[in-house]
Design a protein around this motif. Structure first.
Motif, PDB file in Angstrom:
ATOM      1  N   GLY A   1       0.812  -1.213   0.000  1.00 48.99           N
ATOM      2  CA  GLY A   1       0.000   0.000   0.000  1.00 48.99           C
ATOM      3  C   GLY A   1       0.842   1.257   0.000  1.00 48.99           C
ATOM      4  N   SER A   2       2.007   1.194   0.624  1.00 51.09           N
ATOM      5  CA  SER A   2       2.896   2.356   0.725  1.00 51.09           C
ATOM      6  C   SER A   2       3.569   2.728  -0.594  1.00 51.09           C
ATOM      7  CB  SER A   2       3.975   2.095   1.782  1.00 51.09           C
ATOM      8  OG  SER A   2       3.409   2.070   3.076  1.00 51.09           O
ATOM      9  N   LEU A   3       3.492   1.835  -1.582  1.00 44.61           N
ATOM     10  CA  LEU A   3       4.033   2.155  -2.907  1.00 44.61           C
ATOM     11  C   LEU A   3       3.053   3.083  -3.608  1.00 44.61           C
ATOM     12  CD1 LEU A   3       5.147  -1.450  -3.909  1.00 44.61           C
ATOM     13  CD2 LEU A   3       6.638   0.417  -3.137  1.00 44.61           C
ATOM     14  N   LEU A   4       3.426   4.325  -3.761  1.00 43.23           N
ATOM     15  CA  LEU A   4       2.519   5.324  -4.330  1.00 43.23           C
ATOM     16  C   LEU A   4       2.688   5.363  -5.851  1.00 43.23           C
ATOM     17  CD1 LEU A   4       2.891   8.122  -1.645  1.00 43.23           C
ATOM     18  CD2 LEU A   4       1.242   6.232  -1.747  1.00 43.23           C
ATOM     19  N   PHE A   5       1.908   4.532  -6.521  1.00 44.85           N
ATOM     20  CA  PHE A   5       2.047   4.367  -7.963  1.00 44.85           C
ATOM     21  C   PHE A   5       1.695   5.627  -8.738  1.00 44.85           C
ATOM     22  CE2 PHE A   5       1.620  -0.116  -6.636  1.00 44.85           C
ATOM     23  CZ  PHE A   5       2.793  -0.594  -7.198  1.00 44.85           C
ATOM     24  N   GLY A   6       0.751   6.422  -8.239  1.00 42.28           N
ATOM     25  CA  GLY A   6       0.413   7.672  -8.928  1.00 42.28           C
ATOM     26  C   GLY A   6       1.625   8.577  -9.056  1.00 42.28           C
TER      27      GLY A   6
ATOM     28  N   ALA B   1      -0.684  19.082  -7.441  1.00 41.74           N
ATOM     29  CA  ALA B   1      -2.049  19.003  -6.902  1.00 41.74           C
ATOM     30  C   ALA B   1      -2.194  19.846  -5.642  1.00 41.74           C
ATOM     31  CB  ALA B   1      -2.397  17.550  -6.602  1.00 41.74           C
ATOM     32  N   ASP B   2      -3.308  20.543  -5.528  1.00 42.73           N
ATOM     33  CA  ASP B   2      -3.566  21.359  -4.336  1.00 42.73           C
ATOM     34  C   ASP B   2      -3.582  20.520  -3.069  1.00 42.73           C
ATOM     35  OD1 ASP B   2      -3.740  23.669  -5.828  1.00 42.73           O
ATOM     36  OD2 ASP B   2      -5.923  23.553  -6.052  1.00 42.73           O
ATOM     37  N   ASP B   3      -4.121  19.290  -3.190  1.00 40.46           N
ATOM     38  CA  ASP B   3      -4.219  18.435  -2.006  1.00 40.46           C
ATOM     39  C   ASP B   3      -2.991  17.545  -1.797  1.00 40.46           C
ATOM     40  OD1 ASP B   3      -4.551  16.673  -4.100  1.00 40.46           O
ATOM     41  OD2 ASP B   3      -6.530  15.953  -3.459  1.00 40.46           O
ATOM     42  N   GLU B   4      -1.980  17.675  -2.677  1.00 40.41           N
ATOM     43  CA  GLU B   4      -0.727  16.911  -2.600  1.00 40.41           C
ATOM     44  C   GLU B   4      -0.970  15.400  -2.615  1.00 40.41           C
ATOM     45  OE1 GLU B   4       1.405  18.292   0.818  1.00 40.41           O
ATOM     46  OE2 GLU B   4       1.476  20.355   0.102  1.00 40.41           O
ATOM     47  N   ASN B   5      -2.079  14.992  -3.204  1.00 40.30           N
ATOM     48  CA  ASN B   5      -2.486  13.590  -3.204  1.00 40.30           C
ATOM     49  C   ASN B   5      -1.900  12.858  -4.418  1.00 40.30           C
ATOM     50  OD1 ASN B   5      -3.831  11.136  -3.142  1.00 40.30           O
ATOM     51  ND2 ASN B   5      -5.787  11.991  -3.765  1.00 40.30           N
ATOM     52  N   PRO B   6      -1.081  11.828  -4.187  1.00 44.57           N
ATOM     53  CA  PRO B   6      -0.499  11.069  -5.303  1.00 44.57           C
ATOM     54  C   PRO B   6      -1.392   9.921  -5.751  1.00 44.57           C
ATOM     55  CG  PRO B   6       0.450  10.317  -3.272  1.00 44.57           C
ATOM     56  CD  PRO B   6      -0.532  11.399  -2.901  1.00 44.57           C
ATOM     57  N   GLY B   7      -2.699  10.164  -5.811  1.00 45.56           N
ATOM     58  CA  GLY B   7      -3.641   9.096  -6.127  1.00 45.56           C
ATOM     59  C   GLY B   7      -4.108   9.103  -7.565  1.00 45.56           C
TER      60      GLY B   7
ATOM     61  N   ALA C   1      -2.608   5.477   2.478  1.00 47.83           N
ATOM     62  CA  ALA C   1      -2.940   6.762   3.095  1.00 47.83           C
ATOM     63  C   ALA C   1      -1.773   7.350   3.891  1.00 47.83           C
ATOM     64  CB  ALA C   1      -4.161   6.604   4.003  1.00 47.83           C
ATOM     65  N   PHE C   2      -0.975   6.466   4.494  1.00 44.35           N
ATOM     66  CA  PHE C   2       0.138   6.906   5.349  1.00 44.35           C
ATOM     67  C   PHE C   2       1.378   6.095   4.983  1.00 44.35           C
ATOM     68  CE2 PHE C   2      -3.844   7.547   7.622  1.00 44.35           C
ATOM     69  CZ  PHE C   2      -3.780   8.907   7.879  1.00 44.35           C
ATOM     70  N   SER C   3       1.947   6.414   3.832  1.00 43.93           N
ATOM     71  CA  SER C   3       3.037   5.631   3.260  1.00 43.93           C
ATOM     72  C   SER C   3       4.314   5.718   4.089  1.00 43.93           C
ATOM     73  CB  SER C   3       3.333   6.118   1.837  1.00 43.93           C
ATOM     74  OG  SER C   3       4.500   5.511   1.342  1.00 43.93           O
ATOM     75  N   VAL C   4       4.877   4.559   4.388  1.00 46.70           N
ATOM     76  CA  VAL C   4       6.138   4.506   5.114  1.00 46.70           C
ATOM     77  C   VAL C   4       7.285   5.035   4.258  1.00 46.70           C
ATOM     78  CG1 VAL C   4       6.747   2.135   4.450  1.00 46.70           C
ATOM     79  CG2 VAL C   4       7.515   3.033   6.647  1.00 46.70           C
TER      80      VAL C   4
ATOM     81  N   LYS D   1       2.916  10.279   4.354  1.00 48.64           N
ATOM     82  CA  LYS D   1       1.954  10.982   3.506  1.00 48.64           C
ATOM     83  C   LYS D   1       1.556  10.047   2.384  1.00 48.64           C
ATOM     84  CE  LYS D   1       3.865  15.552   4.368  1.00 48.64           C
ATOM     85  NZ  LYS D   1       4.501  16.739   3.768  1.00 48.64           N
ATOM     86  N   GLY D   2       0.368  10.245   1.857  1.00 47.66           N
ATOM     87  CA  GLY D   2      -0.078   9.362   0.786  1.00 47.66           C
ATOM     88  C   GLY D   2      -1.392   9.805   0.195  1.00 47.66           C
ATOM     89  N   GLY D   3      -2.056   8.859  -0.448  1.00 47.17           N
ATOM     90  CA  GLY D   3      -3.316   9.134  -1.114  1.00 47.17           C
ATOM     91  C   GLY D   3      -4.503   8.977  -0.182  1.00 47.17           C
TER      92      GLY D   3
END
Length: 197
Positions: free
Chosen positions: A13-18, A34-40, A94-97, A102-104
């Motif tokens: 889950g911690s792998l932020l593919f976006g 992104a305004d929300d800094e979301n890598p999703g 959501a909470f990437s190691v 930080k995360g999506g």
């Protein structure tokens, strides 16, 4: 050995593919754009284009699907540890190691987790139903609010309609993670607005 599946799910889950896919294909960091800094998935579509979005969607769903399916094949779905296996990829996303916790926001990975439950269809159908309900029928304009309401209703729907305790607990934990993550985005937006004022 069963606890290893929780760790596997969290680390996958911690792998932020976006972030990775848009960086490799487009050379951009969607967290900065992104305004929300979301890598999703949504931001991968917006800032990376169609193929970045599709690849991110499939990868994010896959990282939710794989650890849950592997655990299920080996141990079944009756053990309460299964609930934590379900929640682990969403928590990791959501909470990437790997990205300073930080995360999506966890939506695509949640769908991946729920698809791994099939032939138990109720959880994934509930989540689809409530997203359609609040996107088309009783439209909630803000994506953040729509997701909070959707996962809140999904939470209640699972309590009422799902019969396997481990799956109920897993769905409740997923809902809490996604709602909390969306709530954090609101708090951050309010802090930014206060700073601007």
């Amino acid at each position: 050995m069963q606890l290893a599946f929780i760790l596997l799910g969290y680390f996958m889950g911690s792998l932020l593919f976006g972030y990775r896919i848009t960086w490799l294909i487009k050379g951009v960091d969607i967290r900065e754009l992104a305004d929300d800094e979301n890598p999703g998935t949504y931001n991968a579509f917006v800032f990376g284009g169609f193929w970045c979005g599709i690849l991110t969607l499939l990868a994010d769903m896959g990282k939710g699907y794989l650890p849950v399916m592997l655990y299920r094949q080996r141990y079944g779905m009756e053990n309460l540890i299964f609930a934590f296996v379900m929640a682990a990829p969403v928590l990791g996303h959501a909470f990437s190691v790997f990205h300073g916790r930080k995360g999506g926001k966890g939506i695509a990975v949640s769908f991946g987790v729920l698809l791994a439950l099939i032939p138990i269809w109720k959880p994934v159908l509930l989540l689809i139903f409530f997203y359609i309900l609040f996107s088309i029928v009783f439209k909630i304009g803000s994506h953040r609010r729509r997701s909070i309401v959707t996962f809140g209703c999904f939470f209640i729907g699972c309590l009422v309609l799902v019969t396997i305790p481990a799956i109920i607990l897993g769905c409740v934990m997923i809902s809490c993670i996604v709602i909390y993550k969306h709530h954090l985005v609101e708090e951050k937006s309010n802090e930014s607005a206060d700073f601007i004022v």
